[in-house]
Design a protein around this motif. Structure first.
Motif, PDB file in Angstrom:
ATOM      1  N   PRO A  63       4.087 -35.184 -34.667  1.00 30.38           N
ATOM      2  CA  PRO A  63       3.433 -34.984 -33.368  1.00 30.38           C
ATOM      3  C   PRO A  63       3.270 -33.497 -33.017  1.00 30.38           C
ATOM      4  N   THR A  64       3.212 -32.641 -34.003  1.00 30.80           N
ATOM      5  CA  THR A  64       3.155 -31.222 -33.681  1.00 30.80           C
ATOM      6  C   THR A  64       1.735 -30.679 -33.596  1.00 30.80           C
ATOM      7  N   SER A  65       0.803 -31.254 -34.399  1.00 35.55           N
ATOM      8  CA  SER A  65      -0.589 -30.799 -34.401  1.00 35.55           C
ATOM      9  C   SER A  65      -1.450 -31.932 -34.940  1.00 35.55           C
ATOM     10  N   TYR A  66      -2.127 -32.646 -34.050  1.00 31.44           N
ATOM     11  CA  TYR A  66      -2.874 -33.819 -34.482  1.00 31.44           C
ATOM     12  C   TYR A  66      -3.970 -34.126 -33.459  1.00 31.44           C
ATOM     13  N   HIS A  67      -4.830 -35.072 -33.815  1.00 37.31           N
ATOM     14  CA  HIS A  67      -5.891 -35.503 -32.912  1.00 37.31           C
ATOM     15  C   HIS A  67      -5.479 -36.806 -32.241  1.00 37.31           C
ATOM     16  N   ALA A  68      -5.602 -36.811 -30.926  1.00 35.46           N
ATOM     17  CA  ALA A  68      -5.267 -38.019 -30.182  1.00 35.46           C
ATOM     18  C   ALA A  68      -6.127 -39.178 -30.663  1.00 35.46           C
ATOM     19  N   GLU A  69      -5.569 -40.384 -30.617  1.00 36.28           N
ATOM     20  CA  GLU A  69      -6.266 -41.565 -31.120  1.00 36.28           C
ATOM     21  C   GLU A  69      -7.603 -41.763 -30.415  1.00 36.28           C
ATOM     22  N   ASP A  70      -8.622 -42.062 -31.217  1.00 35.07           N
ATOM     23  CA  ASP A  70      -9.975 -42.285 -30.699  1.00 35.07           C
ATOM     24  C   ASP A  70     -10.497 -41.084 -29.920  1.00 35.07           C
ATOM     25  N   VAL A  79       0.724 -27.349 -30.472  1.00 37.75           N
ATOM     26  CA  VAL A  79      -0.589 -27.073 -29.889  1.00 37.75           C
ATOM     27  C   VAL A  79      -0.457 -26.798 -28.392  1.00 37.75           C
ATOM     28  N   GLU A  80       0.336 -27.618 -27.693  1.00 38.14           N
ATOM     29  CA  GLU A  80       0.474 -27.431 -26.247  1.00 38.14           C
ATOM     30  C   GLU A  80       1.352 -26.223 -25.921  1.00 38.14           C
ATOM     31  N   VAL A  81       2.349 -25.947 -26.762  1.00 39.15           N
ATOM     32  CA  VAL A  81       3.124 -24.707 -26.580  1.00 39.15           C
ATOM     33  C   VAL A  81       2.207 -23.498 -26.717  1.00 39.15           C
ATOM     34  N   LEU A  82       1.321 -23.521 -27.726  1.00 39.29           N
ATOM     35  CA  LEU A  82       0.395 -22.406 -27.939  1.00 39.29           C
ATOM     36  C   LEU A  82      -0.588 -22.276 -26.785  1.00 39.29           C
ATOM     37  N   ARG A  83      -1.045 -23.381 -26.261  1.00 38.27           N
ATOM     38  CA  ARG A  83      -1.977 -23.317 -25.115  1.00 38.27           C
ATOM     39  C   ARG A  83      -1.306 -22.635 -23.919  1.00 38.27           C
ATOM     40  N   GLU A  84      -0.041 -22.980 -23.691  1.00 36.88           N
ATOM     41  CA  GLU A  84       0.658 -22.375 -22.559  1.00 36.88           C
ATOM     42  C   GLU A  84       0.953 -20.898 -22.808  1.00 36.88           C
ATOM     43  N   ILE A 268       7.715 -29.994 -22.732  1.00 32.91           N
ATOM     44  CA  ILE A 268       6.693 -30.321 -23.736  1.00 32.91           C
ATOM     45  C   ILE A 268       7.326 -31.078 -24.896  1.00 32.91           C
ATOM     46  N   SER A 269       8.521 -30.660 -25.308  1.00 35.02           N
ATOM     47  CA  SER A 269       9.220 -31.336 -26.396  1.00 35.02           C
ATOM     48  C   SER A 269       9.472 -32.800 -26.066  1.00 35.02           C
ATOM     49  N   GLN A 270       9.990 -33.061 -24.895  1.00 38.40           N
ATOM     50  CA  GLN A 270      10.311 -34.432 -24.521  1.00 38.40           C
ATOM     51  C   GLN A 270       9.058 -35.306 -24.437  1.00 38.40           C
ATOM     52  N   GLN A 271       7.933 -34.689 -24.120  1.00 42.77           N
ATOM     53  CA  GLN A 271       6.674 -35.420 -24.068  1.00 42.77           C
ATOM     54  C   GLN A 271       6.255 -35.901 -25.446  1.00 42.77           C
ATOM     55  N   PHE A 272       6.484 -35.069 -26.479  1.00 45.85           N
ATOM     56  CA  PHE A 272       5.977 -35.388 -27.820  1.00 45.85           C
ATOM     57  C   PHE A 272       7.035 -35.926 -28.774  1.00 45.85           C
ATOM     58  N   PHE A 273       8.315 -35.749 -28.458  1.00 44.28           N
ATOM     59  CA  PHE A 273       9.369 -36.184 -29.370  1.00 44.28           C
ATOM     60  C   PHE A 273      10.216 -37.306 -28.772  1.00 44.28           C
ATOM     61  N   GLY A 274       9.589 -38.180 -27.998  1.00 43.89           N
ATOM     62  CA  GLY A 274      10.275 -39.370 -27.505  1.00 43.89           C
ATOM     63  C   GLY A 274      11.485 -39.069 -26.668  1.00 43.89           C
TER      64      GLY A 274
END
Length: 288
Positions: A63-70, A79-84, A268-274
């Protein structure tokens, strides 16, 4: 020298021209062989002038760098850390997607300004590149077949096993060092790896524990598991940039420090790492 003493009748004006050329040549050689910190300053200045920082990433590593489904939207922990980070530096961010094996080359040749893709901070890499301060801590694990754990209990059991991965990763090297037969993939998605373990083309995938846990959880129809006891190679990840880019490194580290302190990276971590906070070091027994 260079024939000047042999030509005693050389005119004064010609002598001056030759000496001037030699001084210029020597100066150019000196600059080429003794680079200064001007290059580091110029990259940060260039980024500020453009108002954009170009980031290399794979876009295929969940879940570190990917395209959201559909969706064509690129997202993920880094990706979100870099955006911030870019937002706090008053910059736009442009992501350049490429194979994992090409990321370090792209940083080195200037195709991208920085790269982020779960890149391990190692002493060997630090000799060739600058790294940011770490914002992720983890350890190595293994995806194996559910029925028999692919016959693996310890790292020594990798001898003769088929291990899948990208050519330049630390985990591929660990497998080779323990006698595994490497099977190289080029920027494929997780389902390809996992199905090849299930069908026997591979015996094992060595990689980051958190990434593997989420990949298995996301693809429950594939009959593989994260090894229940194998833990090795404690590690930390950060943003990588060209060696000598000290001003850029300082700017990024300042923002990372603020984001760690104010809890942004943890959120951000908790959002992407369950719900897991990968910004702190895990407390677990590691195989030496």
């Amino acid at each position: 020298m260079f024939g000047i003493q042999k030509r005693k009748n050389l005119s004064k004006s010609s002598y001056i021209l030759i000496c001037t050329a030699l001084v210029g040549l020597l100066g150019a050689c000196s600059n080429a062989s003794n680079p200064t910190n001007e290059s580091a300053e110029s990259l940060w200045t260039d980024i500020q002038e453009k108002g954009t920082i170009v980031v290399g990433t794979s876009g295929t590593l969940y879940p570190t760098s990917y395209h959201a489904e559909d969706s064509d939207e690129l997202t993920g922990y880094e990706v979100e850390v870099l955006r911030e980070i870019a937002n706090r530096l008053d910059l736009e961010v442009e992501f350049s997607e490429m194979g994992i094996d090409n990321l370090l080359t792209a940083v080195d040749n200037g195709r991208v300004d920085i790269a982020a893709n779960d890149i391990d901070i190692t002493d060997e890499r630090k000799e060739k590149f600058n790294f940011s301060d770490p914002y992720k801590h983890s350890y190595g694990s293994a995806i194996v077949r559910s029925e028999d754990l692919s016959g693996i209990e310890t790292l020594d059991d990798l001898d003769g096993k088929k291990a899948g991965g990208a050519a330049t990763t630390i985990y591929t090297q660990i497998g080779i060092e323990h006698g595994a037969e490497e099977v190289i993939y080029d920027n494929v998605t997780n389902d390809t790896y996992l199905r090849d373990v299930e069908n026997g083309r591979l015996d094992v995938i060595l990689n980051d524990y958190y990434l593997q846990s989420l990949a298995v959880e996301a693809l429950p129809e594939i009959d593989v598991v994260v090894h229940p006891t194998l833990a090795y190679f404690p590690n930390s990840q950060g943003i990588i940039m060209k060696k000598g880019e000290d001003e850029l490194q300082e700017q990024i580290n300042g923002v990372i420090g603020d984001m760690l302190e104010d809890g942004t990276i943890s959120d951000i971590s908790q959002q992407f790492f369950g719900g897991a906070d990968v910004s702190v070091e895990p407390d677990i027994d590691i195989e030496e």
